[in-house]
Design a protein around this motif. Sequence first.
Motif, PDB file in Angstrom:
ATOM      1  N   VAL A  16       0.848  -1.189   0.000  1.00  0.00           N
ATOM      2  CA  VAL A  16       0.000   0.000   0.000  1.00  0.00           C
ATOM      3  C   VAL A  16       0.884   1.241   0.000  1.00  0.00           C
ATOM      4  CG1 VAL A  16      -1.720   1.275   1.340  1.00  0.00           C
ATOM      5  CG2 VAL A  16      -1.797  -1.196   1.290  1.00  0.00           C
ATOM      6  N   CYS A  17       0.555   2.203  -0.845  1.00  0.00           N
ATOM      7  CA  CYS A  17       1.208   3.508  -0.781  1.00  0.00           C
ATOM      8  C   CYS A  17       0.246   4.405   0.004  1.00  0.00           C
ATOM      9  CB  CYS A  17       1.464   4.068  -2.169  1.00  0.00           C
ATOM     10  SG  CYS A  17       2.320   5.664  -2.117  1.00  0.00           S
ATOM     11  N   ARG A  23       3.929   0.722   2.415  1.00  0.00           N
ATOM     12  CA  ARG A  23       3.692  -0.129   3.576  1.00  0.00           C
ATOM     13  C   ARG A  23       3.299  -1.514   3.100  1.00  0.00           C
ATOM     14  NH1 ARG A  23       0.551   3.267   8.221  1.00  0.00           N
ATOM     15  NH2 ARG A  23       1.580   5.254   7.891  1.00  0.00           N
ATOM     16  N   ILE A  24       3.704  -2.517   3.844  1.00  0.00           N
ATOM     17  CA  ILE A  24       3.268  -3.890   3.581  1.00  0.00           C
ATOM     18  C   ILE A  24       2.357  -4.268   4.736  1.00  0.00           C
ATOM     19  CG2 ILE A  24       3.981  -6.283   3.264  1.00  0.00           C
ATOM     20  CD1 ILE A  24       6.712  -5.158   2.326  1.00  0.00           C
ATOM     21  N   ILE A  25       1.106  -4.598   4.408  1.00  0.00           N
ATOM     22  CA  ILE A  25       0.130  -4.887   5.460  1.00  0.00           C
ATOM     23  C   ILE A  25      -0.614  -6.190   5.213  1.00  0.00           C
ATOM     24  CG2 ILE A  25      -0.217  -2.435   5.978  1.00  0.00           C
ATOM     25  CD1 ILE A  25      -3.035  -2.766   4.670  1.00  0.00           C
ATOM     26  N   ILE A  45       3.595  -5.108   8.432  1.00  0.00           N
ATOM     27  CA  ILE A  45       4.743  -5.979   8.662  1.00  0.00           C
ATOM     28  C   ILE A  45       6.029  -5.440   8.036  1.00  0.00           C
ATOM     29  CG2 ILE A  45       3.358  -8.058   8.958  1.00  0.00           C
ATOM     30  CD1 ILE A  45       4.079  -8.820   6.059  1.00  0.00           C
ATOM     31  N   GLY A  46       5.914  -4.383   7.256  1.00  0.00           N
ATOM     32  CA  GLY A  46       7.093  -3.807   6.617  1.00  0.00           C
ATOM     33  C   GLY A  46       6.777  -2.479   5.981  1.00  0.00           C
ATOM     34  N   GLU A  53       6.879   1.422  12.862  1.00  0.00           N
ATOM     35  CA  GLU A  53       6.875   0.803  11.537  1.00  0.00           C
ATOM     36  C   GLU A  53       6.068  -0.477  11.446  1.00  0.00           C
ATOM     37  OE1 GLU A  53      10.635   0.564   9.611  1.00  0.00           O
ATOM     38  OE2 GLU A  53      11.072   2.662   9.976  1.00  0.00           O
ATOM     39  N   VAL A  54       5.939  -1.221  12.528  1.00  0.00           N
ATOM     40  CA  VAL A  54       5.147  -2.441  12.486  1.00  0.00           C
ATOM     41  C   VAL A  54       4.035  -2.356  13.523  1.00  0.00           C
ATOM     42  CG1 VAL A  54       7.037  -3.899  11.640  1.00  0.00           C
ATOM     43  CG2 VAL A  54       6.661  -3.681  14.083  1.00  0.00           C
TER      44      VAL A  54
END
Length: 96
Positions: A16-17, A23-25, A45-46, A53-54
């Motif tokens: 996701v931007c 972001r990684i969700i 998660i990233g 950040e998490v």
Amino acid sequence: MQVIKEAIKNKQTLMVCYKGLPRIIEAHVYGANSAGQEFVRGYQIGGTSCTDEVGWKLLDIRKIQAVTIIPEQHFAKPRQGYVRNDPAITTVYAQV
């Protein structure tokens, strides 16, 4: 967003931007609040965030510039701390 619904249904991870930051969700619930504003609750998660950040995030759909499913990256079960029927989201479109 259909891609978010699909990711939740299949427990797939999303890139996701959000507010210009990647972001990684793991999306767990997507829906609207009582005012009709759409949100996705997910576990990041990233990637990058303005805060930690998490961890758990409530993302405003209006602030998502892009979203894609990460192929072959799934999560097996809900993250610890997940609350089904999230009180911030009164109308649910999809949830784990």
